[in-house]
Design a protein around this motif. Sequence first.
Motif, PDB file in Angstrom:
ATOM      1  N   ARG A  22      -7.262  -7.644   7.656  1.00 11.28           N
ATOM      2  CA  ARG A  22      -6.970  -8.376   6.414  1.00 11.28           C
ATOM      3  C   ARG A  22      -5.743  -7.827   5.717  1.00 11.28           C
TER       4      ARG A  22
ATOM      5  N   CYS B  28      -8.252 -12.467  11.923  1.00  7.31           N
ATOM      6  CA  CYS B  28      -9.494 -12.550  11.144  1.00  7.31           C
ATOM      7  C   CYS B  28      -9.954 -14.000  11.119  1.00  7.31           C
ATOM      8  N   TRP B  29     -11.189 -14.186  11.496  1.00  3.79           N
ATOM      9  CA  TRP B  29     -11.807 -15.509  11.429  1.00  3.79           C
ATOM     10  C   TRP B  29     -11.879 -15.954   9.972  1.00  3.79           C
ATOM     11  N   ILE B  30     -11.722 -17.243   9.740  1.00  2.61           N
ATOM     12  CA  ILE B  30     -11.919 -17.789   8.394  1.00  2.61           C
ATOM     13  C   ILE B  30     -12.798 -19.032   8.494  1.00  2.61           C
ATOM     14  N   GLY B  31     -13.992 -18.893   7.950  1.00  7.04           N
ATOM     15  CA  GLY B  31     -14.884 -20.053   7.866  1.00  7.04           C
ATOM     16  C   GLY B  31     -14.927 -20.589   6.443  1.00  7.04           C
ATOM     17  N   ALA B  32     -14.515 -19.746   5.517  1.00 13.36           N
ATOM     18  CA  ALA B  32     -14.564 -20.138   4.104  1.00 13.36           C
ATOM     19  C   ALA B  32     -13.293 -20.895   3.729  1.00 13.36           C
TER      20      ALA B  32
ATOM     21  N   LYS C 179     -18.779   0.167  14.618  1.00 12.69           N
ATOM     22  CA  LYS C 179     -18.948  -1.073  13.876  1.00 12.69           C
ATOM     23  C   LYS C 179     -20.283  -1.068  13.156  1.00 12.69           C
TER      24      LYS C 179
ATOM     25  N   ARG D 252     -11.175  -4.645  18.517  1.00 13.10           N
ATOM     26  CA  ARG D 252     -11.039  -5.812  17.637  1.00 13.10           C
ATOM     27  C   ARG D 252     -11.849  -5.628  16.365  1.00 13.10           C
ATOM     28  N   ARG D 253     -11.214  -5.874  15.273  1.00 10.74           N
ATOM     29  CA  ARG D 253     -11.912  -5.897  13.986  1.00 10.74           C
ATOM     30  C   ARG D 253     -11.213  -6.948  13.137  1.00 10.74           C
ATOM     31  N   SER D 254     -11.822  -7.321  12.048  1.00 10.77           N
ATOM     32  CA  SER D 254     -11.170  -8.281  11.161  1.00 10.77           C
ATOM     33  C   SER D 254     -10.033  -7.585  10.435  1.00 10.77           C
TER      34      SER D 254
ATOM     35  N   ARG E 118     -23.225  -2.603  12.758  1.00  7.08           N
ATOM     36  CA  ARG E 118     -23.978  -3.624  13.480  1.00  7.08           C
ATOM     37  C   ARG E 118     -25.449  -3.211  13.582  1.00  7.08           C
TER      38      ARG E 118
ATOM     39  N   GLN F  28      -8.320 -16.550  -0.586  1.00  3.87           N
ATOM     40  CA  GLN F  28      -8.547 -15.228   0.026  1.00  3.87           C
ATOM     41  C   GLN F  28      -7.168 -14.605   0.285  1.00  3.87           C
TER      42      GLN F  28
ATOM     43  N   PHE G  82      -5.714 -12.219   1.932  1.00  4.63           N
ATOM     44  CA  PHE G  82      -5.120 -11.910   3.245  1.00  4.63           C
ATOM     45  C   PHE G  82      -4.594 -13.163   3.952  1.00  4.63           C
TER      46      PHE G  82
HETATM   47  C1  LIG Z   1     -17.308 -17.764  11.998  1.00  7.05           C
HETATM   48  C2  LIG Z   1     -16.758 -16.647  11.152  1.00  7.05           C
HETATM   49  C3  LIG Z   1     -16.269 -16.927   9.878  1.00  7.05           C
HETATM   50  C4  LIG Z   1     -15.711 -15.907   9.097  1.00  7.05           C
HETATM   51  N1  LIG Z   1     -15.133 -16.228   7.890  1.00  7.05           N
HETATM   52  C5  LIG Z   1     -14.520 -15.256   7.182  1.00  7.05           C
HETATM   53  C6  LIG Z   1     -13.833 -15.579   5.966  1.00  7.05           C
HETATM   54  O1  LIG Z   1     -13.745 -16.716   5.537  1.00  7.05           O
HETATM   55  N2  LIG Z   1     -13.242 -14.555   5.301  1.00  7.05           N
HETATM   56  C7  LIG Z   1     -13.268 -13.264   5.748  1.00  7.05           C
HETATM   57  O2  LIG Z   1     -12.693 -12.395   5.086  1.00  7.05           O
HETATM   58  N3  LIG Z   1     -13.896 -12.939   6.903  1.00  7.05           N
HETATM   59  C8  LIG Z   1     -14.507 -13.897   7.624  1.00  7.05           C
HETATM   60  N4  LIG Z   1     -15.119 -13.585   8.819  1.00  7.05           N
HETATM   61  C9  LIG Z   1     -15.079 -12.192   9.319  1.00  7.05           C
HETATM   62  C10 LIG Z   1     -16.438 -11.486   9.234  1.00  7.05           C
HETATM   63  O3  LIG Z   1     -16.688 -11.131   7.909  1.00  7.05           O
HETATM   64  C11 LIG Z   1     -16.382 -10.241  10.151  1.00  7.05           C
HETATM   65  O4  LIG Z   1     -16.164 -10.665  11.482  1.00  7.05           O
HETATM   66  C12 LIG Z   1     -17.664  -9.412  10.111  1.00  7.05           C
HETATM   67  O5  LIG Z   1     -17.838  -8.851   8.819  1.00  7.05           O
HETATM   68  C13 LIG Z   1     -17.634  -8.272  11.120  1.00  7.05           C
HETATM   69  O6  LIG Z   1     -16.505  -7.440  10.943  1.00  7.05           O
HETATM   70  P1  LIG Z   1     -15.414  -7.206  12.082  1.00  7.05           P
HETATM   71  O7  LIG Z   1     -14.830  -8.556  12.422  1.00  7.05           O
HETATM   72  O8  LIG Z   1     -14.369  -6.289  11.461  1.00  7.05           O
HETATM   73  O9  LIG Z   1     -16.082  -6.590  13.262  1.00  7.05           O
HETATM   74  C14 LIG Z   1     -15.687 -14.573   9.589  1.00  7.05           C
HETATM   75  C15 LIG Z   1     -16.199 -14.306  10.867  1.00  7.05           C
HETATM   76  C16 LIG Z   1     -16.705 -15.324  11.652  1.00  7.05           C
HETATM   77  C17 LIG Z   1     -17.183 -15.007  13.044  1.00  7.05           C
END
Ligand SMILES: Cc1cc2nc3c(=O)[nH]c(=O)nc-3n(C[C@H](O)[C@H](O)[C@H](O)COP(=O)(O)O)c2cc1C
Length: 171
Positions: free
Chosen positions: A13, A116-120, A156, A9-11, A158, A65, A67
């Motif tokens: 985009r 991909c998580w999005i908090g923004a 990763k 698993r990775r983000s 980390r 954003q 993606f």
């Molecule tokens: C709660 C949360 C919010 C995040 N919000 C964003 C976001 O808004 N945009 C984005 O591009 N990535 C977002 N991410 C992804 C993180 O940047 C990413 O998980 C982190 O850099 C580690 O990379 P990986 O997921 O590839 O392992 C978010 C991740 C988490 C857990």
Amino acid sequence: MLMEIIRKRRSVRSYKEEAVPNEIIKEIIEASRLAPSAKNLQEWKFIIVKDEEKRKALYKAAKNQQFVKEAPIIIAGVATYTNYVMTNGVPACYVDLAIAMEHIALAAAEKGIGTCWIGAFYQDEAKRILEVPDDCVIVALMTLGYPKEELKPMEKRRKDLEEILCWGKFC
Ligand SMILES: Cc1cc2nc3c(=O)[nH]c(=O)nc-3n(C[C@H](O)[C@H](O)[C@H](O)COP(=O)(O)O)c2cc1C
């Protein structure tokens, strides 16, 4: 194996246009349905957004954003009850939603599907687009789709284990 999926698993985009069948989406959401929650409250709803207009609106709510616009699916993880604070002083719904949504990310990764998580994103704007009631909170959005580049276990960026692992007391 779980560790292999965690490493895979990775983000993601960058997504293919290919649609994810509803049956697969249901299997993925089943993983969040089974997630643990404080007092087993299960105070969650998961909104699957495929509609192009709504995705475009969410892209704008997510600060443009790129993606977010490209992903064929956006999932909104909604906390439906936000008042329960655990004895430790931490509001349960944010913990519960985070666990459930990471279950989604891992279940998707197992199937070679990216997330991909999005908090923004702007809460009020996203709530308006998805018709989420005022007393609920969208804890996170998450893109989902087939990745342009195949998921595989990778290194990763980390912190080292020694830096975060404490034995018996804070270190
Ligand atoms: C709660 C949360 C919010 C995040 N919000 C964003 C976001 O808004 N945009 C984005 O591009 N990535 C977002 N991410 C992804 C993180 O940047 C990413 O998980 C982190 O850099 C580690 O990379 P990986 O997921 O590839 O392992 C978010 C991740 C988490 C857990």
